[in-house]
Motif scaffolding. Sequence first.
Motif, mmCIF file in Angstrom:
data_model
loop_
_atom_site.group_PDB
_atom_site.id
_atom_site.type_symbol
_atom_site.label_atom_id
_atom_site.label_comp_id
_atom_site.label_asym_id
_atom_site.label_seq_id
_atom_site.Cartn_x
_atom_site.Cartn_y
_atom_site.Cartn_z
ATOM 1 N N TRP A 140 34.178 40.932 20.364
ATOM 2 C CA TRP A 140 35.289 41.559 21.079
ATOM 3 C C TRP A 140 35.049 43.012 21.491
ATOM 4 O O TRP A 140 35.222 43.376 22.648
ATOM 5 N N ASP A 194 35.870 35.248 19.837
ATOM 6 C CA ASP A 194 37.178 35.900 19.954
ATOM 7 C C ASP A 194 37.885 35.357 21.195
ATOM 8 O O ASP A 194 37.614 34.227 21.637
ATOM 9 N N ASP A 195 38.777 36.144 21.743
ATOM 10 C CA ASP A 195 39.606 35.701 22.869
ATOM 11 C C ASP A 195 38.747 35.275 24.071
ATOM 12 O O ASP A 195 37.629 35.752 24.225
ATOM 13 N N TYR A 223 38.895 31.607 17.149
ATOM 14 C CA TYR A 223 40.024 32.518 17.328
ATOM 15 C C TYR A 223 41.195 31.759 17.927
ATOM 16 O O TYR A 223 41.014 30.943 18.829
ATOM 17 N N CYS A 271 46.503 36.849 23.386
ATOM 18 C CA CYS A 271 46.568 38.288 23.668
ATOM 19 C C CYS A 271 46.099 38.607 25.082
ATOM 20 O O CYS A 271 46.748 39.361 25.805
ATOM 21 N N ALA A 272 44.963 38.033 25.474
ATOM 22 C CA ALA A 272 44.413 38.374 26.783
ATOM 23 C C ALA A 272 45.404 38.023 27.903
ATOM 24 O O ALA A 272 45.478 38.707 28.918
ATOM 25 N N LYS A 327 40.315 33.305 12.962
ATOM 26 C CA LYS A 327 41.034 34.572 13.192
ATOM 27 C C LYS A 327 42.289 34.206 13.959
ATOM 28 O O LYS A 327 42.206 33.658 15.057
ATOM 29 N N ASP A 368 45.526 35.485 15.693
ATOM 30 C CA ASP A 368 46.177 36.656 16.269
ATOM 31 C C ASP A 368 47.688 36.425 16.380
ATOM 32 O O ASP A 368 48.193 35.351 16.051
ATOM 33 N N CYS A 406 49.758 37.982 19.213
ATOM 34 C CA CYS A 406 50.396 38.431 20.459
ATOM 35 C C CYS A 406 51.454 37.439 20.925
ATOM 36 O O CYS A 406 52.463 37.820 21.513
ATOM 37 N N CYS A 423 45.677 38.264 11.892
ATOM 38 C CA CYS A 423 45.498 39.433 12.763
ATOM 39 C C CYS A 423 46.863 39.885 13.287
ATOM 40 O O CYS A 423 47.180 39.690 14.458
ATOM 41 N N TRP A 478 47.981 43.065 12.787
ATOM 42 C CA TRP A 478 47.863 44.520 12.977
ATOM 43 C C TRP A 478 48.705 45.348 12.013
ATOM 44 O O TRP A 478 49.224 46.414 12.376
ATOM 45 N N ARG A 504 44.472 42.061 8.893
ATOM 46 C CA ARG A 504 44.392 43.366 9.533
ATOM 47 C C ARG A 504 45.525 44.267 9.039
ATOM 48 O O ARG A 504 46.660 43.821 8.868
ATOM 49 N N ASP A 514 44.364 47.803 16.902
ATOM 50 C CA ASP A 514 42.933 47.665 17.199
ATOM 51 C C ASP A 514 42.180 48.987 17.054
ATOM 52 O O ASP A 514 42.622 50.031 17.533
ATOM 53 N N ASP A 541 39.792 46.403 10.547
ATOM 54 C CA ASP A 541 39.269 45.941 11.846
ATOM 55 C C ASP A 541 37.743 45.967 11.859
ATOM 56 O O ASP A 541 37.086 46.483 10.958
ATOM 57 N N MET A 542 37.223 45.414 12.967
ATOM 58 C CA MET A 542 35.773 45.280 13.087
ATOM 59 C C MET A 542 35.122 46.654 13.171
ATOM 60 O O MET A 542 35.766 47.632 13.542
#
Length: 595
Positions: free
Chosen positions: A48, A83-84, A132, A140-141, A184, A186, A188, A248, A250, A267, A271, A302-303
Amino acid sequence: MPNIPARLRKRPRHLVARIACVLLLTTYGAPAGAQALSATPPMGWNPWNAFRTEVDEAKIVANAQLLVRSGLAEAGYRFVNIDDGWWLRREADGRIRIRTGIFPSAALPDGTTSFRPFVDRLHGMGLKAGIYTDIGRNNCAQHWDRDSPNLPAGEQREREVGTLGYQDADARLFFGEWGFDYAKVDACGIADYGPDSVGVRDGTYRSLSPLIARKAPARSEPAIVEALYARYARAIRTAAPGTLLEICAWGEAEVGNWAGRYAQLWRTSSDIRSNWGSMLANFDSAARRTLFAGPGRWNHPDMLEVGNGDFDVTHPVEARAHLSLWAIIAAPLILSLDLTRASPELIAILGNREVIAIDQDPAGHQGVILSHTAEADILVKPLARLGHKAVALVNRSTRPITLGVDLADLRLSPRGTTIVRDLWSKDVAALRGTRIERRLAPHETALLCIEGQAADPDTVFPDEMPAAIAVIDAGQAMPDRGRNWIPARLGFRPAGEPILRNGRPDTGTLGVASGSRVRITLAKRFRRVEIAPAGSSGTPYTIVADGRVVLRAKADGRSAIRLNTAGVDKLELQAPAGSTADAGFLWSDLRMIRR
Ligand code: GAL
């Protein structure tokens, strides 16, 4: 003298000392909890930070090959996580179709798609594979990268690639059929698709009333968010019990207080970006949550951004500091740079075995903050071997400073030899005197491995066994609590005010929220526990040993009590309920005594 294998005993003392941190990994049996999934923090690589949604199979495979060829995989970085950006659409039968334009190996001769060939390839390289998804309907994207060429396609329903409503089927597909080892997940989909969001207003996506209001905890719905993740965790456990789960969310929706029940890592912040301030903010978000981590449950700041921006090869001081900070708090080490462009110097930083050994120490303690200011931090991480401690002296500032700790701060004896090993400079020396001090360049972190003798081997303080302490009920939260409210800390009250002793946070004292419950795993190893409950509340506190109430009393000043704990496995400290405006409760001067 450490328990050193015969084949090494003949070597000069300084050489033996030099490799001792690494030896910990192989010579000491892991403690209780080691059977847990992810007994040490996960390590791997994720595309990512390097590629966002402009990712493809060739880039991932090239990085995976480099992990192997560079020795980083051997050093522990084994997960390769997608990831995404991988979805094409959800088909009418509910199955997800992979975007074969970027993952060509997913196109099967019969016209269907599968990640099995890709996962098999990674497994064949000795690696593990992660996928993911999103806990809501959308990802998210779709909200944050609206111009990406790699967004899910089709009708509104087909673009709903998130797992909501498809938990069991998706889990069977990802972890059963495709064979991924890591998820993972997420958030969003439950944060960014309210009726007013762009994509919902223009009809691209269905509305979902946000359960997470970013940076507005009072408007989030932690209980519902927890229930959704619990649901998905159940689906994963059923489909493939050995799968790791990363939540994830956040640091929102109080995730850090409940995630350890379901996930191996979660997380703690938004980010990370590749600048110094962002790295520190993410570090802080996890560093304060020491009592939530341990074997099988890790705070994830986070990464890593090592290799990117402020942490690229032209900033080796910052790159080393970043890795050191993650290591001292036993954070997951997930690389996120393009290894095809990484210099040997960067690979050497990431592959520093002794630094990795600190992160991966089998005792699984997250480092404890001994002092914290805007300019500097000092953290100590007890290692599996008695009397061995990792220390990070952290210069957060842009000017040179001197930082130091006394052996007494580390609960080490001034008698006998203390070896101090600098894991970056590789300098190894016997300590003269009782203070360890370093002059630090701007942004420099010294990561030291101290091999000393416990000041009192029969008495163990909470900062020497943080992984054995777990917060099982977050208790009452202040009405205006922010994301920084932490229900139990060592040396700090939940809102962040330090509990001082000799000018330093008193890490022998737990500052907890009123009404909280903290469990200490004594594992029948301590005959006695001493503690001085302290708080202004008029209601009683309760202490429970293996399910039996052993004490119920009102805190009276700070007078110490002694508990006979012979044969006790779990001791539970239940703080009294308080008023909404109180500063919580203190479990002061806590110590566990072997005999
Ligand atoms: C964020 C997440 C990032 C990355 C991104 C993908 O929510 O925190 O790590 O996964 O989504 O769109």
